[in-house]
Write a protein that holds these residues in place. Sequence first.
Motif, short mmCIF file in Angstrom:
data_model
loop_
_atom_site.label_atom_id
_atom_site.label_comp_id
_atom_site.label_asym_id
_atom_site.label_seq_id
_atom_site.Cartn_x
_atom_site.Cartn_y
_atom_site.Cartn_z
N UNK A 8 -53.97 110.39 54.72
CA UNK A 8 -54.61 109.11 54.99
C UNK A 8 -53.63 107.94 54.99
N UNK A 52 -54.95 100.25 54.07
CA UNK A 52 -55.13 100.68 52.68
C UNK A 52 -56.59 100.94 52.38
N UNK A 55 -57.52 104.21 53.97
CA UNK A 55 -56.91 105.34 53.28
C UNK A 55 -57.63 105.61 51.96
N UNK A 56 -57.91 104.54 51.25
CA UNK A 56 -58.57 104.66 49.96
C UNK A 56 -59.96 105.30 50.11
N UNK A 58 -61.23 107.05 52.70
CA UNK A 58 -61.17 108.43 53.18
C UNK A 58 -60.67 109.36 52.07
N UNK A 59 -59.66 108.90 51.34
CA UNK A 59 -59.07 109.74 50.31
C UNK A 59 -60.03 110.08 49.21
N UNK A 60 -60.91 109.16 48.91
CA UNK A 60 -61.81 109.39 47.78
C UNK A 60 -63.09 110.09 48.18
N UNK A 62 -63.94 111.26 51.89
CA UNK A 62 -64.12 111.69 53.28
C UNK A 62 -64.87 113.02 53.35
N UNK A 190 -63.95 112.57 60.61
CA UNK A 190 -64.21 112.34 59.19
C UNK A 190 -65.07 111.09 59.04
N UNK A 279 -58.96 119.59 39.48
CA UNK A 279 -59.01 118.97 40.82
C UNK A 279 -58.38 119.91 41.85
N UNK A 283 -60.13 121.53 45.04
CA UNK A 283 -59.56 121.27 46.37
C UNK A 283 -59.30 122.59 47.10
N UNK B 265 -44.82 98.68 54.19
CA UNK B 265 -45.24 97.64 53.23
C UNK B 265 -44.05 96.77 52.82
N UNK B 307 -55.23 101.71 43.07
CA UNK B 307 -55.92 102.27 44.26
C UNK B 307 -55.13 101.97 45.52
N UNK B 308 -54.56 100.76 45.58
CA UNK B 308 -53.75 100.38 46.75
C UNK B 308 -52.50 101.24 46.86
N UNK B 311 -53.59 104.54 48.02
CA UNK B 311 -53.95 104.48 49.44
C UNK B 311 -52.69 104.46 50.30
N UNK B 312 -51.69 103.70 49.87
CA UNK B 312 -50.46 103.63 50.65
C UNK B 312 -49.76 104.99 50.69
N UNK B 314 -51.25 107.86 50.21
CA UNK B 314 -52.15 108.65 51.05
C UNK B 314 -52.67 109.89 50.37
N UNK B 315 -53.79 110.34 50.86
CA UNK B 315 -54.44 111.57 50.38
C UNK B 315 -54.43 112.57 51.54
N UNK B 317 -56.12 115.12 53.79
CA UNK B 317 -57.50 115.49 54.13
C UNK B 317 -57.57 116.98 54.47
#
Lengths: 353, 317
Positions: A8, A52, A55-56, A58-60, A62, A190, A279, A283, B265, B307-308, B311-312, B314-315, B317
């Motif tokens: 993300x 951001x 990403x946040x 979707x990451x948490x 999606x 997603x 986790x 996953x 960033x 959280x930022x 987010x930067x 990334x996760x 998917x």
Amino acid sequence: VKVKGMNTGDIRIKRWVLHDVPNSPKKGDGDPLGLSGGISPHSDKVASYLDRRLSNSLGKAAREVQEQSIGTELAVPLAVRKFFDSKDDALLEVSQDLAKYLHTCQSGNVSPGLLVVAEAQDATTKEKLLVIMKLEPQDGVRATKTIRDDGTVVYDIGYVDDLMLTRQTRVFKVAVFGAKGAAKKPLKGFAVDEQIQRTSGLAHFFLTTFLGCELQEKDEVVTQRFLNEGEKFAASLPAPQRPKFVAAMQTELASNDVSISIDAFAAKHLKVDRRRDFKEHMKSAAVPKTFQKDVDLVEGYLKKVQMNVDDGSVVITPLQNLDKSVKVTTINDEQSQIAITGKLIGTKPRGNR
Amino acid sequence: VSTSSAIAAARDRYVSEFDIYESLAAEVRTSIASELRRRGIEAETSARAKEVASFVTKAFRKNYADPWEQTTDKAGVRVTLFYERDLQTALDMILDLYPIDPDVEDKREELEVEKLGYLGVHVTVKVKQGAEMLPCEVQIRTSSQGSWAVVSHHLLYKPDLVLPDPVRRSLYRLLALVELFDSEVEHAMAAFTSLPEFAAASLKTAAERAFYEFRTEPYDQQLTMIVLDSIKAAFDTDDLPGYTAQLGNFVSAQKARIADRLAHYRDGSAHPILSQPEAIVLFERLEAAADQLEEAWLGAFPVDLLDDVKAAWGYDL
């Protein structure tokens, strides 16, 4: 077919169009649709914020979604395909189609908001993406209206600088489709509806009514897998911790909360050094990080907990007795003590006669 | 009893196989150095194949019956540690790397308590080379032990030139200084690591070093110290001295992703932390110990800021 593998943090919003979409008037007295006639002016700050935020979200939470199979092509899947298939730049036109469609189906209790339709790119794979976001005004953004010299009306995102303070209150809905997922039949992508995590009544407006999509995997199946995988994970815990953990899962599933967050569950019920394993386990079993509870398939398992002891004893107790009349205490790493306090009201032989 | 002909045969064989032992030593050195770096153990390493003349001299001096088999240091690697505390860790690490039939000569265990002596550890490991298992001697010692070993080799072990006893004694007396040196360094290290600012300062050193691989702009050093001091609970205290190496490994493994995030960033006005060195430490912790980071973070800063960062980074998917 799954559209997996995206990170993300790689998603970069390039251009966007914003429309102000009020609720559709039931009797002709609603606000008019604030349709943008042009692409919003680019701002690095807004793009960075959207990256951001996306990403946040979707990451948490999606979930993989796909278009509903009802025989005819619905408005949003149609628009998504148009965006990817068109030889010309179709972002503005597609965004307008989406805004008009949202306006027609957004009524009653559905909150009005800003629709942001954005072209994005995966920074690693360079895949083109279409992002559809529905922001509500308290999200730290507001719409600003500009009328250009040629009379074109363009709505833009006004960025509220005290964003950090307002974050807890907003609701955010987003869908992301990639060129690869759009080439599939049914269309895949997603989606996140943060509102799902809080209330159930409007849960499927964004996903079903507007997007014309459905979850690739039903919540009842995910809920059942959460319980099954949780039981498997419990086997990796020291024996004395297992009953409490299994009971915690049952309690969580039986509670009035609408959704389950794997991260929140881990934080609540596991010591910090065990959370990562939990986790990772979830996953690897493809349990989403957040999902709406649906206990249809597991209801029978939520009322009692069974503890098997290596000497052949079996204790079955209603869940609510645990930690009250039935207490499990740790003697050492190998041994536990189960203490039951109550009035003995019956004893009978058990087993095959 | 060795004969001149046995030594001559062994010598001829060694001359013809010299290159094999030279590359064996280099290979062992590379794998040990890489593992030391990965574990954050500060050390210098070197490798050599024994000189042919030394091979012959030793065979005569030791009167080897089978000079070829008994000379186990044809390939040799030297590991010079900065701190004595790392000696056992390095030995265990080498035994993990080469578990097949190692031969450990631990001078620390051999020396009686009332005597002074060289305290290095020598281990002969067996390394697969084609169908054969070849020996390689690895010497592990501190830099002060190394200094004494070099001097003693030159002055104490020359069969034809024996120094007078008082001078020999003065050289052995230096061993007390070697022990004192290592012991005082250990005390200083212990005092250093117990300073309240140690954690944040070590993390800052590591972060800055990683950061300069990507950027050269000045940054807000005070903010870096505040952030790193606040998240020190997300680290095991024992890991801090070697964290620079650990972060270096992370940077090597994730170079493209870190470069992308720092470039994206770069403008600090978008986010206060993502343009700073500590962002790399936070990225590393998100991969290595996300829950510990979160616990530490929540006591100090708003969750949205973390959280930022998440987010930067990334996760998947």
